[in-house]
Scaffold this active site. Structure first.
Site, mmCIF file in Angstrom:
data_model
loop_
_atom_site.group_PDB
_atom_site.id
_atom_site.type_symbol
_atom_site.label_atom_id
_atom_site.label_comp_id
_atom_site.label_asym_id
_atom_site.label_seq_id
_atom_site.Cartn_x
_atom_site.Cartn_y
_atom_site.Cartn_z
ATOM 1 N N LYS A 92 -3.652 -10.633 -2.616
ATOM 2 C CA LYS A 92 -3.202 -10.684 -3.959
ATOM 3 C C LYS A 92 -3.383 -12.058 -4.569
ATOM 4 C CE LYS A 92 0.314 -6.657 -3.870
ATOM 5 N NZ LYS A 92 1.689 -6.352 -4.113
ATOM 6 N N LYS A 146 -8.402 0.804 0.169
ATOM 7 C CA LYS A 146 -7.150 1.422 0.348
ATOM 8 C C LYS A 146 -6.925 2.035 -1.318
ATOM 9 C CE LYS A 146 -3.268 -0.485 -0.463
ATOM 10 N NZ LYS A 146 -1.967 -1.398 -0.279
ATOM 11 N N LYS A 190 -2.104 1.568 -6.689
ATOM 12 C CA LYS A 190 -1.574 1.843 -7.965
ATOM 13 C C LYS A 190 -2.282 0.784 -9.262
ATOM 14 C CE LYS A 190 3.336 1.819 -7.295
ATOM 15 N NZ LYS A 190 3.313 1.443 -6.051
HETATM 16 P P1 TYM Z 1 4.087 -0.016 -2.661
HETATM 17 O O1 TYM Z 1 4.939 0.236 -3.919
HETATM 18 O O2 TYM Z 1 3.218 -0.827 -2.825
HETATM 19 O O3 TYM Z 1 4.026 1.033 -1.902
HETATM 20 C C1 TYM Z 1 4.975 1.925 -1.643
HETATM 21 C C2 TYM Z 1 4.587 2.862 -0.166
HETATM 22 O O4 TYM Z 1 3.361 3.404 -0.447
HETATM 23 C C3 TYM Z 1 2.781 3.206 0.870
HETATM 24 N N1 TYM Z 1 1.194 3.218 0.245
HETATM 25 C C4 TYM Z 1 0.119 3.973 0.870
HETATM 26 N N2 TYM Z 1 -0.039 4.687 1.993
HETATM 27 C C5 TYM Z 1 -0.880 5.212 2.653
HETATM 28 N N3 TYM Z 1 -2.153 4.943 1.665
HETATM 29 C C6 TYM Z 1 -2.280 4.539 0.477
HETATM 30 N N4 TYM Z 1 -3.448 4.259 -0.141
HETATM 31 C C7 TYM Z 1 -0.846 3.805 0.336
HETATM 32 N N5 TYM Z 1 -0.651 2.936 -0.763
HETATM 33 C C8 TYM Z 1 0.754 2.496 -0.739
HETATM 34 C C9 TYM Z 1 3.033 1.724 1.186
HETATM 35 O O5 TYM Z 1 2.772 1.614 2.432
HETATM 36 C C10 TYM Z 1 4.464 1.701 1.088
HETATM 37 O O6 TYM Z 1 5.161 2.679 2.131
HETATM 38 N N6 TYM Z 1 6.281 -3.726 0.071
HETATM 39 C C11 TYM Z 1 6.582 -2.172 -0.226
HETATM 40 C C12 TYM Z 1 7.881 -2.037 -1.134
HETATM 41 C C13 TYM Z 1 9.024 -2.372 -0.419
HETATM 42 C C14 TYM Z 1 9.795 -1.983 0.697
HETATM 43 C C15 TYM Z 1 10.802 -2.689 0.895
HETATM 44 C C16 TYM Z 1 9.190 -1.034 1.647
HETATM 45 C C17 TYM Z 1 10.010 -3.321 -1.046
HETATM 46 N N7 TYM Z 1 10.907 -3.412 -0.128
HETATM 47 C C18 TYM Z 1 11.720 -2.298 2.049
HETATM 48 C C19 TYM Z 1 9.975 -0.405 2.747
HETATM 49 C C20 TYM Z 1 11.150 -1.370 2.963
HETATM 50 C C21 TYM Z 1 5.257 -1.457 -1.048
HETATM 51 O O7 TYM Z 1 4.256 -1.622 -0.746
HETATM 52 O O8 TYM Z 1 5.266 -0.827 -2.272
#
Ligand code: TYM
Length: 335
Positions: free
Chosen positions: A115, A198, A201
């Site tokens: 990032k 990947k 969003k």
């Molecule tokens: P975020 O919002 O980026 O993603 C949310 C969840 O979606 C999964 N994900 C995917 N899985 C498979 N293929 C994809 N292309 C894909 N894109 C996203 C991510 O792995 C995630 O599970 N850092 C976290 C948010 C967070 C969190 C936490 C998670 C903050 N605190 C505590 C678990 C526990 C995140 O990346 O969100």
């Protein structure tokens, strides 16, 4: 007290809609794991602030994310569903964890490196650098046993485990050391137009991203335009056939059918057939979720009421844990 394992997971409210990777990699598992776990789901708005956000849009996206959790099957009565910034113990514990995290250790986080490279290191904020310690705080405040995520989050959970062990050995056992739950087959969904990357969003182009709240006709059109290859065989081979493999993964998740069975059923059939089948399966699942989410969004007062109750439930668990941490590390209590 529940004897079920404690589950914690979250998503950032960083777009108007969740994408199909969020659904397959996270939401689908969350929904299924609710009955066997004591589950807590968070919308991590403070994490979203690690890149610039428009205030009005952030508020709107936060409600939209909540609506999509509920519409996809998260039950805010059985599970806890809350907004991260409603429970101040999260950034408070994150500060403590920042003091226990090495600069080099945080610098090695690949998501930060990616990032920061995208934005230019000078534009990347200290908040972005500290993203993983806030995530560790989210998890550790709730004595979490399991964290279901996609595989891009694995390194952050390893850091969380290291921090829990470090704190416990320095100050006495305080935190449960959590386990990641990453379903291998669906851990990574790829962009439809660029199946080496990947799905995200925050992708630069919208054409390869399938949004949960898009109109069904748009979703079907995108899937039918997915990049495949010049070969004609429907076969899973991540290296040689990334586009087709991605479509098979998606179809497998949406129909609960093993990829091998899908390969067999598509023998002698072409990519057009595969794409139509995937489009139908995705639309059949997303259409009712979309309608329900829009219905929920039409009554924001009711959503806010649910969120207020759930913030109280989350805080009742998190605050005593933070108090214990403050006591362990020697902060003088306010009387
Ligand atoms: P975020 O919002 O980026 O993603 C949310 C969840 O979606 C999964 N994900 C995917 N899985 C498979 N293929 C994809 N292309 C894909 N894109 C996203 C991510 O792995 C995630 O599970 N850092 C976290 C948010 C967070 C969190 C936490 C998670 C903050 N605190 C505590 C678990 C526990 C995140 O990346 O969100």
């Amino acid at each position: 007290m529940s004897t079920k394992p404690r589950l914690f997971s979250g998503m950032q409210p960083s777009a108007d809609s969740l994408q199909i990777g969020n659904y397959i990699g996270a939401l689908l598992q969350w929904k299924e794991m609710q009955s066997t776990n004591d589950a807590i789901f968070c919308v991590v708005d403070l994490h979203a602030l690690t890149v610039p956000q428009d205030p009005a849009l952030l508020r709107e996206q936060t409600r939209r994310t909540v609506a999509q959790y509920i519409a996809a099957g998260i039950d805010p009565e059985r599970s806890i569903l809350f907004i991260q910034s409603h429970v101040p113990a999260h950034p408070e514990l994150a500060w403590i964890l920042n003091t226990l995290t090495g600069f080099g250790e945080a610098s090695r986080m690949t998501q930060f490196k990616d990032k920061a490279a995208k934005q230019g290191t000078d534009a990347a904020s200290v908040g972005l650098f500290a993203y993983p310690t806030l995530m560790a705080a989210d998890i550790l405040l709730y004595d979490t046993n399991v964290v279901p995520v996609g595989d891009d989050q694995k390194q952050h959970i390893e850091l969380t485990r290291d921090l829990a062990n470090r704190f416990n050995s320095r100050f006495g056992t305080t935190f449960v050391v959590p386990e990641p739950v990453i379903l291998k087959a669906t851990a990574r969904i790829y962009d439809l137009q660029n199946p080496e990357a990947k799905m995200s969003k925050s992708a630069a182009s919208d054409s390869g991203v399938v949004w949960m709240l898009d109109e069904p006709s748009k979703t079907a059109k995108k899937i039918k335009a997915a990049v495949t290859d010049d070969d004609r065989v429907v076969r899973f081979d991540r290296a040689a056939k990334p586009g087709v493999s991605n479509l098979l993964t998606i179809l497998s998740a949406f129909t609960s059918t093993p990829v091998a069975d899908l390969e067999a059923s598509f023998e002698g059939r072409g990519y057009g057939d595969l794409k139509s089948t995937v489009a139908d399966a995705v639309v059949a699942t997303f259409e009712p979720i979309r309608s329900r989410a829009l219905e929920l969004l039409a009554d924001p007062a009711e959503l806010d009421r649910i969120l207020a109750t759930n913030a109280d439930r989350a805080e009742a668990i998190a605050q005593p844990k933070l108090d214990e941490v403050y006591d362990r590390i020697g902060l003088l209590p306010r009387r």
